[in-house]
Scaffold this motif. Structure first.
Motif, mmCIF file in Angstrom:
data_model
loop_
_atom_site.group_PDB
_atom_site.id
_atom_site.type_symbol
_atom_site.label_atom_id
_atom_site.label_comp_id
_atom_site.label_asym_id
_atom_site.label_seq_id
_atom_site.Cartn_x
_atom_site.Cartn_y
_atom_site.Cartn_z
ATOM 1 N N PHE A 148 34.072 -117.882 91.072
ATOM 2 C CA PHE A 148 33.470 -117.256 92.248
ATOM 3 C C PHE A 148 32.063 -116.749 91.932
ATOM 4 N N GLN A 149 31.885 -116.167 90.755
ATOM 5 C CA GLN A 149 30.561 -115.681 90.370
ATOM 6 C C GLN A 149 29.542 -116.813 90.369
ATOM 7 N N ARG A 150 29.919 -117.953 89.786
ATOM 8 C CA ARG A 150 28.992 -119.094 89.727
ATOM 9 C C ARG A 150 28.743 -119.668 91.117
ATOM 10 N N PHE A 151 29.780 -119.728 91.948
ATOM 11 C CA PHE A 151 29.630 -120.229 93.324
ATOM 12 C C PHE A 151 28.689 -119.320 94.119
ATOM 13 N N PHE A 152 28.894 -118.007 94.006
ATOM 14 C CA PHE A 152 28.064 -117.040 94.717
ATOM 15 C C PHE A 152 26.608 -117.164 94.278
ATOM 16 N N LYS A 153 26.398 -117.317 92.981
ATOM 17 C CA LYS A 153 25.033 -117.466 92.451
ATOM 18 C C LYS A 153 24.387 -118.742 92.983
ATOM 19 N N ARG A 154 25.152 -119.836 93.033
ATOM 20 C CA ARG A 154 24.616 -121.117 93.480
ATOM 21 C C ARG A 154 24.252 -121.081 94.961
ATOM 22 N N VAL A 155 25.044 -120.386 95.773
ATOM 23 C CA VAL A 155 24.835 -120.371 97.222
ATOM 24 C C VAL A 155 23.749 -119.378 97.632
ATOM 25 N N THR A 156 23.764 -118.183 97.025
ATOM 26 C CA THR A 156 22.859 -117.120 97.471
ATOM 27 C C THR A 156 21.639 -116.921 96.584
ATOM 28 N N GLY A 157 21.721 -117.377 95.319
ATOM 29 C CA GLY A 157 20.633 -117.121 94.383
ATOM 30 C C GLY A 157 20.761 -115.776 93.695
ATOM 31 N N CYS A 158 21.752 -114.970 94.106
ATOM 32 C CA CYS A 158 21.995 -113.653 93.496
ATOM 33 C C CYS A 158 23.240 -113.725 92.618
ATOM 34 N N ALA A 159 23.272 -112.887 91.608
ATOM 35 C CA ALA A 159 24.441 -112.830 90.726
ATOM 36 C C ALA A 159 25.416 -111.776 91.233
ATOM 37 N N PHE A 160 26.685 -112.150 91.380
ATOM 38 C CA PHE A 160 27.721 -111.197 91.781
ATOM 39 C C PHE A 160 28.308 -110.598 90.511
ATOM 40 N N ILE A 161 27.971 -109.341 90.254
ATOM 41 C CA ILE A 161 28.385 -108.674 89.026
ATOM 42 C C ILE A 161 29.158 -107.412 89.372
ATOM 43 N N ILE A 162 30.284 -107.196 88.712
ATOM 44 C CA ILE A 162 31.013 -105.929 88.835
ATOM 45 C C ILE A 162 30.546 -105.042 87.690
ATOM 46 N N VAL A 163 29.778 -104.019 88.033
ATOM 47 C CA VAL A 163 29.060 -103.265 87.009
ATOM 48 C C VAL A 163 29.894 -102.137 86.422
ATOM 49 N N LYS A 164 29.533 -101.787 85.203
ATOM 50 C CA LYS A 164 30.042 -100.578 84.552
ATOM 51 C C LYS A 164 28.859 -99.625 84.409
ATOM 52 N N GLY A 165 28.756 -98.723 85.371
ATOM 53 C CA GLY A 165 27.663 -97.771 85.338
ATOM 54 C C GLY A 165 28.168 -96.351 85.357
ATOM 55 N N ARG A 166 27.451 -95.479 86.023
ATOM 56 C CA ARG A 166 27.847 -94.077 86.165
ATOM 57 C C ARG A 166 27.714 -93.682 87.622
ATOM 58 N N GLY A 167 28.204 -92.503 87.954
ATOM 59 C CA GLY A 167 28.110 -92.011 89.312
ATOM 60 C C GLY A 167 27.041 -90.945 89.452
ATOM 61 N N VAL A 168 26.979 -90.344 90.622
ATOM 62 C CA VAL A 168 25.979 -89.307 90.874
ATOM 63 C C VAL A 168 26.341 -88.008 90.161
ATOM 64 N N PHE A 169 27.640 -87.653 90.176
ATOM 65 C CA PHE A 169 28.061 -86.379 89.594
ATOM 66 C C PHE A 169 28.945 -86.537 88.357
ATOM 67 N N GLN A 170 29.157 -87.768 87.911
ATOM 68 C CA GLN A 170 29.955 -87.999 86.704
ATOM 69 C C GLN A 170 29.431 -89.223 85.974
ATOM 70 N N TYR A 171 29.773 -89.310 84.684
ATOM 71 C CA TYR A 171 29.192 -90.333 83.815
ATOM 72 C C TYR A 171 30.156 -91.466 83.463
ATOM 73 N N SER A 172 31.349 -91.482 84.025
ATOM 74 C CA SER A 172 32.385 -92.406 83.571
ATOM 75 C C SER A 172 32.411 -93.741 84.303
ATOM 76 N N PHE A 173 32.049 -93.761 85.573
ATOM 77 C CA PHE A 173 32.064 -95.024 86.329
ATOM 78 C C PHE A 173 31.122 -94.892 87.522
ATOM 79 N N GLY A 174 30.762 -96.029 88.098
ATOM 80 C CA GLY A 174 29.877 -96.025 89.258
ATOM 81 C C GLY A 174 28.877 -97.161 89.199
ATOM 82 N N ILE A 175 27.932 -97.160 90.153
ATOM 83 C CA ILE A 175 26.960 -98.259 90.229
ATOM 84 C C ILE A 175 25.556 -97.818 89.839
#
Length: 343
Positions: free
Chosen positions: A254-281
Motif C-alpha cells: 500500500f505504501q508503494r502504491f500510494f507513493k506511485r499514485v500521489t507522489g507522496c510517501a504514506f508513513i506511520i510516524v513515531k514522533g511526540r505529542g504536544v504535551f508528552q514525548y512518547s508518541f504523536g506526529i
C-alpha cells in the motif's frame, strides 16, 4: 512525569519552548491536513460569508489565469520569509546553516543546491532556505534562493500563496530550468533530489539516500552550465522514526502504491505529542545542521551525451560522500561510524 508508560512534559516548560511547540504544531497540521484546510476555507467563504464573490474570483484566477507556476518566482516575499513563526519553528530543533567553503558564490551565475536526505518533511531544507532566520541571506548575500516541492501543493488555494511567498516552486524540470537558466545570474534552486522515495529510509542512525538513478538534475545543470552544490542536512533523519513493514506485506504494498499514485510517501510516524514525548506526529527536538558543500563547476552543454551525464553524476556522488565523511564527526557524534549508503 511518567504515567502509564507515557512521558509527559513538565509544567514548568519555559514560554519560548511552548511557543516553539505551538509553531511546529501549526506547521505539521498544515502539512498533514493542508488539503482539508485549503478547501475548507473555500467552502466557508463561498457558502457562509458575503465574500463568496471574492473567493470565486480568486479561484478563477488560480485555476484559469495564474497557471504558469514559474511566475510564482515573482511572488517570493522577504516579509513572509521573515515571519516570527519561522523563527520559532527553526529554534524548535534548532536548525543551523553552515557554509562549508570560503568566499561568496559568483553573483553572475545561478546555482543548483542538491539537498540530502529528504527525511520525512525536509524540515532542514525548509528552515535553512525557506526563511531568513537561519542566516541564508548572510551566507549567500548575492543570490535569491528558491525551493522546489510537489506540484500538488500549488493546487491548494491560499496555501499556494504562502509557499510562493517563501520561495517555493514546483519540482518540475520546467521550473528548475527557469530559475537556473535566468540570464544575469543571482539565483539558487534548492532541490531535494531523493524525493518522497527517500522518506522510507528516514530513521535515526540511517543514512541511505536515493541517487544512483536520479540523473535529471545532472542534465539540467549541464544544459544551463549551472554549478552543482552538494548539501547535507545532518540530523534530518533523527527527528522522526517510523513503523517499518516487511517487503511483500499488505501495508508495504500500500505504501508503494500510494507513493506511485500521489507522489507522496504514506508513513506511520513515531514522533511526540504536544504535551508528552512518547508518541504523536510532531518531530522530536534534535539539532539539524545543514552544511553546504563546495560548488562543482559545470560547463554549459546544450545537448549532453550520456557519457557526460554519467561522468558528472559520478563526480557529484564522490563530492557528496566527501562532504558527509568530512563533517559527520562534528554533527553526528552518536553515529560517528555511520557511512553514506547510496541506492
Amino acid at each position: 512525569m511518567k504515567l502509564l508508560n507515557i512521558k509527559f512534559a513538565p509544567l514548568n516548560v519555559p514560554l519560548q519552548r511552548r511557543l516553539q511547540t505551538l509553531a511546529m504544531t501549526a506547521l505539521i497540521v498544515s502539512h498533514v491536513f493542508g488539503c482539508f484546510i485549503s478547501y475548507g476555507l473555500v467552502y466557508y467563504f463561498i457558502f457562509h460569508t458575503k465574500l463568496w464573490w471574492l473567493c470565486s474570483l480568486y479561484l478563477m484566477w488560480c485555476f484559469f489565469i495564474d497557471t504558469d507556476p514559474r511566475k510564482g518566482s515573482n511572488r517570493r516575499s522577504k516579509w513572509i520569509r521573515r515571519w516570527t513563526w519561522w523563527k520559532y519553528v527553526k529554534n524548535y530543533f534548532p536548525v543551523e546553516l553552515i557554509k562549508g567553503f570560503e568566499g561568496d558564490l559568483d553573483a553572475s551565475r545561478n546555482y543548483l543546491f542538491c539537498y540530502f536526505p529528504h527525511g520525512l518533511l525536509s524540515h532542514g531544507a525548509t528552515m535553512a532556505f525557506g526563511s531568513e532566520h537561519a542566516g541564508v541571506d548572510k551566507c549567500f548575500p548575492n543570490h535569491a534562493i528558491y525551493g522546489h516541492t510537489l506540484s500538488f501543493t500549488f493546487s491548494l488555494p491560499f496555501i499556494r500563496e504562502l509557499v510562493f511567498g517563501i520561495g517555493g516552486l514546483p519540482s518540475s524540470r520546467e521550473c528548475i530550468d527557469y530559475i537556473v537558466g535566468k540570464s544575469g545570474g543571482g539565483n539558487i534552486s534548492c532541490l531535494v533530489v531523493g524525493g518522497a522515495e527517500e522518506s522510507f529510509y528516514c530513521e535515526a542512525g540511517v543514512h541511505k539516500i536515493v541517487l544512483k538513478k536520479r540523473k535529471g538534475f545532472i542534465k539540467i545543470a549541464l544544459r544551463n552550465g549551472c554549478p552543482l552544490v552538494p548539501v547535507y542536512g545532518f540530523g534530518e533523519n533523527e527527528i522522526f522514526g517510523q513503523y517499518k513493514f516487511k517487503g511483500g506485506t499488505f501495508m508495504w504494498k500500500f505504501q508503494r502504491f500510494f507513493k506511485r499514485v500521489t507522489g507522496c510517501a504514506f508513513i506511520i510516524v513515531k514522533g511526540r505529542g504536544v504535551f508528552q514525548y512518547s508518541f504523536g506526529i510532531l518531530p522530536h527536538r534534535r539539532p539539524i545542521t545543514v552544511v553546504v558543500g563546495e560548488p562543482i563547476d559545470v560547463e554549459k552543454t546544450e545537448n549532453p551525451t550520456q557519457e557526460q551525464i554519467d561522468n558528472l553524476h559520478q563526480l557529484f556522488e564522490k563530492k557528496l560522500v566527501e562532504l558527509f565523511e568530512s563533517q559527520k564527526k562534528h554533527y553526528l557524534k552518536e553515529y560517528e561510524n555511520a557511512h553514506l549508503e547510496i541506492i
